[in-house]
Design a protein around this motif. Structure first.
Motif, PDB file in Angstrom:
ATOM      1  N   LEU A   3       0.791  -1.238  -0.054  1.00  0.00           N
ATOM      2  CA  LEU A   3       0.001  -0.012   0.023  1.00  0.00           C
ATOM      3  C   LEU A   3       0.906   1.238   0.009  1.00  0.00           C
ATOM      4  N   PRO A   4       0.401   2.265  -0.549  1.00  0.00           N
ATOM      5  CA  PRO A   4       1.113   3.770  -0.468  1.00  0.00           C
ATOM      6  C   PRO A   4       1.558   3.996   1.026  1.00  0.00           C
ATOM      7  N   ALA A   5       3.068   4.202   1.297  1.00  0.00           N
ATOM      8  CA  ALA A   5       3.259   4.538   2.463  1.00  0.00           C
ATOM      9  C   ALA A   5       2.960   5.516   2.982  1.00  0.00           C
ATOM     10  N   ASP A   6       2.699   5.455   4.352  1.00  0.00           N
ATOM     11  CA  ASP A   6       1.742   6.575   4.911  1.00  0.00           C
ATOM     12  C   ASP A   6       2.422   7.241   6.219  1.00  0.00           C
ATOM     13  N   LYS A   7       3.841   7.104   6.339  1.00  0.00           N
ATOM     14  CA  LYS A   7       4.577   7.931   7.692  1.00  0.00           C
ATOM     15  C   LYS A   7       5.032   9.089   7.443  1.00  0.00           C
ATOM     16  N   ALA A   8       5.202   9.278   6.101  1.00  0.00           N
ATOM     17  CA  ALA A   8       5.843  10.506   5.467  1.00  0.00           C
ATOM     18  C   ALA A   8       5.030  11.154   4.645  1.00  0.00           C
ATOM     19  N   VAL A   9       5.243  12.683   4.215  1.00  0.00           N
ATOM     20  CA  VAL A   9       4.704  13.396   3.450  1.00  0.00           C
ATOM     21  C   VAL A   9       5.623  13.892   2.237  1.00  0.00           C
ATOM     22  N   SER A  10       6.869  13.936   2.819  1.00  0.00           N
ATOM     23  CA  SER A  10       7.915  14.379   1.742  1.00  0.00           C
ATOM     24  C   SER A  10       9.384  14.190   2.712  1.00  0.00           C
ATOM     25  N   VAL A  11      10.338  13.583   1.779  1.00  0.00           N
ATOM     26  CA  VAL A  11      11.518  13.524   2.652  1.00  0.00           C
ATOM     27  C   VAL A  11      12.534  13.884   1.418  1.00  0.00           C
ATOM     28  N   THR A  12      13.500  14.687   2.049  1.00  0.00           N
ATOM     29  CA  THR A  12      14.714  15.454   1.142  1.00  0.00           C
ATOM     30  C   THR A  12      16.019  14.871   1.733  1.00  0.00           C
ATOM     31  N   VAL A  13      16.787  14.107   0.861  1.00  0.00           N
ATOM     32  CA  VAL A  13      17.930  13.627   1.247  1.00  0.00           C
ATOM     33  C   VAL A  13      19.293  14.204   0.485  1.00  0.00           C
ATOM     34  N   ILE A  14      20.337  14.614   1.573  1.00  0.00           N
ATOM     35  CA  ILE A  14      21.249  15.222   0.846  1.00  0.00           C
ATOM     36  C   ILE A  14      22.450  13.725   0.818  1.00  0.00           C
ATOM     37  N   ALA A  15      23.073  13.853  -0.252  1.00  0.00           N
ATOM     38  CA  ALA A  15      24.087  12.558  -0.436  1.00  0.00           C
ATOM     39  C   ALA A  15      25.264  13.179  -1.267  1.00  0.00           C
ATOM     40  N   PRO A  16      26.422  12.378  -1.078  1.00  0.00           N
ATOM     41  CA  PRO A  16      27.382  12.704  -2.027  1.00  0.00           C
ATOM     42  C   PRO A  16      27.177  12.443  -3.574  1.00  0.00           C
TER      43      PRO A  16
END
Ligand code: AMP
Ligand code: MG
Length: 336
Positions: free
Chosen positions: A262-275
């Motif tokens: 099912l669509p994941a429902d624990k977050a609304v938006s996630v921003t990740v910084i990586a190399p």
């Protein structure tokens, strides 16, 4: 005779001025946006280089090549060839092997929150016709979602389950952005940015410094949630607003929890910084599935990775930042 010499000198001067103008014109910074990878892709080179138009053009040609190779729809794409092959073992390209190697690493790291075999279930959702699969259909297809049934031996992909369906939607764009960045760097470019629908790799800006990057507000596309600054690094955002429809008051979106289908429902938006953008892209999808608690816990254990998670609590948008997120000069606009 003297008049003739003056005339010739004038003509030469005009030619020189015209030449300087043309070469200055050619040496302008460039910013070009094209529709590709199912989104808008912008390549910006901030330094003055007469080869900018040629470099940008070859970068877009590279994107088109990968788009064809990795397309989930086009006949004869590598992904279609693997997904329709009844054979247990399939020979794959160097690029796809690299991408799947990374996929499997992120799956291990996130205990399956990221799973490139999500295809058997993700293909059941139709965001154009706005249809959702029946629970039985999800249950049946979830049996074929399991990254541990996929093995890579050199350039041979081994599927323990022939019904496995690859879906590289959560990592492919990041991978291609990294390839474009490599292409620009090998052409000698130092000041540039690549943005493929929210998956970014930035080199330096026009002053040799960090780029200022806006983070989309997940519930208001005319507003920004905040800004960060970054150079020679990647940032990606996964949001439930990117591809969705509402059904009986529930938001049906494209990021699927591989445990439930099912669509994941624990977050609304996630921003990740990586190399690199491959890691940023895959991890932001995974952290979205994991949610703020487990997601931030994981990110805080990883070197050179930071995250901002926006989630909903009692109808209000909340945010949670990893320990080093403020090092990227986070300007929080969400309370203004
Ligand atoms: P992104 O926008 O990078 O978060 O990627 C979302 C896309 O990745 C979806 O449209 C699916 O194609 C695919 N996807 C959805 N859920 C997952 C998951 N849990 N793991 C890997 N890929 C996924
Ligand atoms: Mg992703």
């Amino acid at each position: 005779m003297k008049k003739r010499i003056i005339q010739v000198c004038l003509i030469i001067a005009l030619i020189v001025i015209a030449y300087i103008r043309i070469s200055n014109e050619k040496s302008k910074p460039v910013k070009e946006t094209r529709v590709a990878l199912g989104t808008f892709v912008t390549i910006e080179i901030s330094e003055k280089n007469p080869d900018n138009p040629v470099i940008v053009d070859s970068a877009f040609r590279l994107i088109a090549k990968y788009e064809k190779q990795f397309s989930p729809k086009e006949d004869y794409s590598e992904i279609i060839r693997i997904n329709t092959s009844a054979s247990r073992e399939v020979e794959i390209s160097y690029d796809l092997a690299e991408l799947l190697q990374k996929s499997q690493e992120i799956s291990e790291l996130t205990q399956g929150a990221f799973d490139v075999t999500i295809g058997a279930v993700s293909q059941l959702y139709d965001f154009i016709d706005k249809t959702i699969p029946y629970p039985d259909e999800i249950k049946e297809n979830l049996k074929h979602v399991d990254f541990t049934k996929l093995h890579l031996v050199g350039y041979t992909l081994i599927k323990d389950d022939p019904a496995i369906r690859l879906d590289i939607g959560a990592i492919g764009k990041g991978f291609i952005v990294d390839k474009v960045a490599e292409c620009l760097i090998s052409a000698g470019i130092r000041q540039a940015a690549i943005n493929a629908g929210g998956d970014l790799y930035v080199l330096e800006n026009e002053n040799g410094e960090e780029w200022r990057i806006g983070i989309q507000h997940p519930r208001d596309d005319s507003t920004l949630w905040g800004y960060i600054t970054l150079k020679n690094a990647a940032v990606a955002t996964s949001g439930d607003y990117e591809k969705f429809f509402m059904k009986d008051g529930t938001r049906i979106h494209h990021i699927i929890d591989p445990k439930t289908g099912l669509p994941a429902d624990k977050a609304v938006s996630v921003t990740v910084i990586a190399p690199d953008a491959t890691t940023a892209d895959a991890l932001c999808t995974a952290v979205f599935v994991m949610g703020p608690e487990k997601g931030i816990q994981l990110v805080n254990q990883l070197d050179n990775i930071e995250a901002l998670i926006i989630y909903e609590q009692d109808g209000k948008l909340m945010q949670c930042l990893s320990d080093g997120f403020m090092n990227y000069n986070y300007e929080d606009l969400s309370q203004t």
